[in-house]
Write a protein that holds these residues in place. Sequence first.
Motif, PDB file in Angstrom:
ATOM      1  N   TYR A 123     -34.271 -68.225 -14.415  1.00  0.00           N
ATOM      2  CA  TYR A 123     -33.795 -66.846 -14.336  1.00  0.00           C
ATOM      3  C   TYR A 123     -34.948 -65.920 -13.947  1.00  0.00           C
ATOM      4  CZ  TYR A 123     -29.971 -68.931 -16.995  1.00  0.00           C
ATOM      5  OH  TYR A 123     -28.947 -69.730 -17.412  1.00  0.00           O
ATOM      6  N   ASP A 141     -36.095 -63.072 -16.210  1.00  0.00           N
ATOM      7  CA  ASP A 141     -36.929 -63.398 -17.371  1.00  0.00           C
ATOM      8  C   ASP A 141     -38.409 -63.545 -17.000  1.00  0.00           C
ATOM      9  OD1 ASP A 141     -34.713 -63.396 -18.978  1.00  0.00           O
ATOM     10  OD2 ASP A 141     -34.497 -65.581 -19.038  1.00  0.00           O
ATOM     11  N   SER A 164     -39.761 -58.849 -13.656  1.00  0.00           N
ATOM     12  CA  SER A 164     -39.012 -57.866 -14.440  1.00  0.00           C
ATOM     13  C   SER A 164     -39.785 -56.559 -14.589  1.00  0.00           C
ATOM     14  CB  SER A 164     -38.650 -58.432 -15.813  1.00  0.00           C
ATOM     15  OG  SER A 164     -39.820 -58.760 -16.547  1.00  0.00           O
ATOM     16  N   ARG A 212     -26.689 -67.220 -15.152  1.00  0.00           N
ATOM     17  CA  ARG A 212     -26.838 -66.907 -16.575  1.00  0.00           C
ATOM     18  C   ARG A 212     -25.461 -66.939 -17.249  1.00  0.00           C
ATOM     19  NH1 ARG A 212     -30.888 -64.539 -19.525  1.00  0.00           N
ATOM     20  NH2 ARG A 212     -31.991 -63.789 -17.678  1.00  0.00           N
TER      21      ARG A 212
END
Length: 346
Positions: A107, A110, A115, A130
């Motif tokens: 992901y 993450d 991010s 997800r």
Amino acid sequence: MRRYAILADGNFDYVTSKTGNAILRYRPEEAVCVIDSYTAGMTAREVLGWGSDAPIVPDIREALAYSPNTLLIGIAPPGGELPAAWRGWITFAIKSNLDIISGLHRYLSDDPEFSSLASRHGVTIVDLRRPPDILPFLEGSWQNREKPVLMTVGTDCNTGKMTTAWEIKELLEKRGKRVGFVGTGQTGLLLGGYGVAVDAVKGDFISGVVEAEIDKAVKENDFAIVEGQGSLTHQAYSGVTLGLLHGTMPDLMVLCHEPGRVTDSFGHPMFPAGEIMDLYLKLTMPFKPSRFVGVSLITQNMTETLAMETVKTYARDYGIPAADFFRFGGETVAAKILEFSEDLPA
């Protein structure tokens, strides 16, 4: 509207880049370019033989000339890992205010670096795989189902299960049916409808989460079509395939297959298509009968004459319609689906 720059560097072909290919085939107006240094200068149509005329560019910097607002990770590699060489390109895309959509197992939202950058630049990272935070457990609701459910199943990975399911959806809708498409992988979820990426769900919950999505689809539509995953005879993915099969409990199935494929995606010899069909039927039989109503073939690497002969041979050998949906259309399979679905007990 999304304006996708599809990242498929070194992997742009009719098999490996299936996530990006779905946009090129079904949402061509949303694909502004493809990033692939190996085929740069060509168009997507020239490489794939169909679909969008989106230009292919060598890197993310040149992609910006086509004003994308989203970078789509266009490949679906085994294991779902991000190619290390792509980190710099994704970082550059975020700094250029492009949203990121990924179907990888890792992901990207993450990732601390991604991010943090996304937060500073006000962009969104979407991880299609997800799963939901709360996973429903199997309830056996198929026993009270009153609407027909069809599932596409395969003899291997990358045999057209998602695209066949979407093509059948469109064909049935042209015949006046309301159809709920249940996506079970990143590509199907990208196109929209119901669903969850089943290969990212804990094993005990695969059947339940699929059943719950089907329940939503049949409640709101006349028909549900479930995108298949993997194959019962694939060493790496058979667990997901079986969980999906038992969660779906399909009334009808369509087999997806590439004639002439000698080994599967892990290099193991291909099992005969007819015997694979028997496996699917035997594994639903303890619960309910199912039946095959068509065979979807990939004939892209054949001449048109050989492809037509192959389609006719499969139809004759298995006693059900066969088609290459993308080359010749799948009307005969759609007609058989409607014929058998009308005979199902309510």
